[in-house]
Design an enzyme around this catalytic site. Structure first.
Site, PDB file in Angstrom:
ATOM      1  N   HIS A  36      22.064  26.667  10.685  1.00  0.00           N
ATOM      2  CA  HIS A  36      23.300  27.445  10.676  1.00  0.00           C
ATOM      3  C   HIS A  36      23.116  28.663   9.782  1.00  0.00           C
ATOM      4  O   HIS A  36      23.929  28.944   8.891  1.00  0.00           O
ATOM      5  CB  HIS A  36      24.480  26.589  10.205  1.00  0.00           C
ATOM      6  N   GLU A 122      26.646  22.550  22.506  1.00  0.00           N
ATOM      7  CA  GLU A 122      25.732  22.064  23.550  1.00  0.00           C
ATOM      8  C   GLU A 122      26.040  20.632  23.980  1.00  0.00           C
ATOM      9  O   GLU A 122      25.563  20.177  25.018  1.00  0.00           O
ATOM     10  CB  GLU A 122      24.279  22.162  23.062  1.00  0.00           C
TER      11      GLU A 122
END
Ligand SMILES: [Zn+2]
Length: 256
Positions: A36, A122
């Site tokens: 991230h 996802e």
């Protein structure tokens, strides 16, 4: 009396048995272990849904299950892809089997009201099948699937949350929304001094496999985390927790 439930990993088995007997709903977060950017930890997609579920657990009886910490493979245009050190993912069939088996374990413990709460872009599309397979095997359970955690924000809401313009949820990875939520939930894990704004050199509306290099920002940041604030994080937290609570009360017939 305190609300029943809380973090399941901090509960004992008799406490879990008692919560299941009382028909307390359980929230199973599905996140990822994924880069991230340089400023947020790999577990961001687990810290955020856990924090939101715990916020709801302060309002009603709710068990917050240990999150599924490995998600579906990261894609370049929504998570930077699999090339970043520390990103650890499962193929879709493994994720489906994992989620199905954990739901099965919750059903065997006696839980009947099970919410699957997704935070990793996802995973969407994969989790429905896991819930469907678990439900076939355990017809006694009702599964609430929150595939996308976001409410339908109005144009005015989006303008308040994204004063410089809404970039789209797919690039809201390690960016304004997630960084703001981490300010609100886990400020100790945000490295403010390492924040960089970034974007892919090309971000088409289709995908290419394998992903071309220009789809992947070097930092892993897909947009502008410098625009994140704790106040924006608090707004997101309230809106998302309200929606989760509403869905739980509606689908599991719990008076508000
Ligand atoms: Zn994320």
């Amino acid at each position: 009396m305190l609300p029943r439930g809380g973090l399941m990993e901090e509960m004992t088995w008799p406490e879990v048995a008692e919560a299941a007997r009382a028909n307390v709903p359980v929230v199973l977060s599905v996140g990822s272990t994924e880069q991230h950017g340089p400023h947020l930890p790999l577990g961001t997609d687990c810290h955020i849904p856990l924090g939101i579920a715990l916020a709801v657990a302060r309002r009603m009886d709710l068990v917050v299950a240990p999150p599924i910490r490995f998600g579906a493979r990261s894609r370049a245009l929504s998570g930077g892809g699999e090339g970043f050190p520390g990103t650890l993912s499962l193929r879709a069939t493994t994720l489906i089997a994992t989620v199905q088996e954990v739901i099965g374990g919750l059903a065997r413990a006696g839980f009947r009201r099970i919410c699957v709460f997704n935070w990793h872009y996802e995973n969407a599309g994969v989790l429905w099948e896991a819930c469907d397979l678990a439900s076939e095997r355990h017809p006694e359970i009702r599964v609430l699937l929150m595939e996308s955690p976001m409410p339908n924000f109005s144009a005015d809401d989006l303008a308040a949350l994204f004063p410089n313009g809404f970039p789209g949820w797919d690039v809201e990875h390690a960016s304004i929304m997630e960084t703001s939520l981490m300010y609100a939930l886990r400020p100790d894990l945000v490295h403010r001094d390492r924040i960089v704004d970034d974007e892919a050199r090309r971000h088409p509306t289709w995908d290419v496999v394998p992903p071309p290099a220009e789809f992947i920002p070097r930092s892993g940041v897909l947009w502008h985390p410098s625009e994140a604030t704790p106040e924006i994080g608090q707004r997101f937290l309230t809106a998302i927790a309200n929606r989760l609570e509403e869905a739980l009360r509606t689908e599991f017939h719990l008076p508000g």
